[in-house]
Design a protein around this motif. Structure first.
Motif: not given
Length: 323
Positions: A51, A55, A97-99, A104, A282, A285, A287
């Motif tokens: 990820p 990102m 969340s990575l987004s 989360a 998710s 992405r 995530d």
């Protein structure tokens, strides 16, 4: 003096002990289930891609990618990341969340009510349509209309849900323009996704109800009721349908549990703001925290629904308690 060890227990005590034993077993089962699912998902997600690259973007430098890995704890080995993940999972902390950078589990719980509402709406349509239709198909005599309806039910059961969803969009949203094709916040926005989900559930429930009613109509007590002057409708609703409710309730519980985990395509198709749409977005992405939290919550909900149904059956049927 009565020996307590050999004295018979009352039905209430037997029921309480049975339910306590089942509760203890269920707690152990859910702990093992959630651990196995979370562990398998953890390693599968990390094998699917990095990820940090997603990102950082296509033109990111190696230093920037490494900085993102360090920031989100992705720079360690799989085992190190897994140890940290297990420790966080025990306190229901799946990270940010990575987004979006938000918690989360908080994101997942925000999307849970729309999914529950959609599942309840689909089950309500399922019950309203399938119970009377299945009861009618299970009665005698068999007519041409019943044979045609039975064939139609079998055909609909073999059609994928997303195909029915696209057909409903074409008819009610594009051609007639009376319902929105995607979620718009209005009261009518739930109808098409609920109908899409129910269309896949109704044929199964219709066939179970019809089979149970047909079997009940062949019993001696039904013949006795008819001989005593009861009308066919009275026999259906007073005798045949109540006996079919146990198997019907079991299927409805299983269908509700399925809707909590199997409505991903429908939610994505109609842009319904539920767990399914969140999970699909998710995954695309990468995530990881949101995917892990969403699958954890879905697995827990499915287990809870199945457990509640089992406990209700034990209360309703003494044979299950003895077993």
């Amino acid at each position: 003096m009565v020996d307590v060890r050999t004295s018979p227990r009352s039905p209430g005590v037997e029921l309480a002990l049975s339910m306590a034993r089942n509760a203890a077993v269920r707690l152990l089962q859910v702990a093992i289930l959630l651990w196995v699912i979370s562990t398998a998902l953890f390693f599968l997600l990390r094998l699917s891609g990095d990820p940090a690259h997603t990102m950082a973007g296509e033109n990111a430098s190696p230093e920037m990618i490494e900085q993102i890995r360090v920031q989100y704890g992705l720079n360690g080995t799989f085992i190190e990341q897994y140890q940290a993940f297990v420790g966080q999972m025990l306190v229901l902390d799946f990270g940010a969340s990575l987004s979006t950078g938000r918690d989360a589990m908080e994101l997942v719980l925000e999307q849970l009510p729309p999914t529950l509402f959609l599942a309840v709406a689909a089950i309500a349509i399922n019950i309203v349509v399938a119970l009377p239709l299945g009861g009618w198909l299970g009665t005698r005599p068999e007519t041409g209309a019943k044979r045609f309806t039975g064939v139609l039910v079998a055909i609909v059961q073999g059609v994928p849900g997303y195909v029915i969803g696209l057909v409903l969009i074409q008819i009610f949203a594009v051609s007639l323009g009376i319902l929105p094709s995607v979620t718009g916040g209005g009261a009518g926005s739930v109808l098409l996704p609920a109908l899409t989900l129910a269309s896949f559930q109704v044929p199964k429930l219709v066939r179970v109800v019809a089979s149970s009613v047909a079997e009940s109509m062949e019993q001696d007590y039904v013949r006795t009721a008819l001989a005593n002057g009861a009308t066919p409708s009275e026999v259906l609703f007073r005798h045949a349908m109540p006996n079919a409710l146990l198997a019907t309730t079991a299927l409805i519980g299983a269908q509700f549990a399925f809707l909590l985990s199997g409505s991903l395509i429908t939610e994505y198709l109609f842009n319904w703001p539920g767990l399914g749409l969140l999970l699909v977005n998710s995954v695309t992405r990468l995530d990881f925290p949101v995917v892990q939290a969403a699958v954890f919550v879905i697995a827990l909900l499915v287990f809870v629904v199945n457990t509640v149904m089992d406990l209700l059956f034990q209360v309703a049927d003494p044979r299950l308690r003895r077993r």
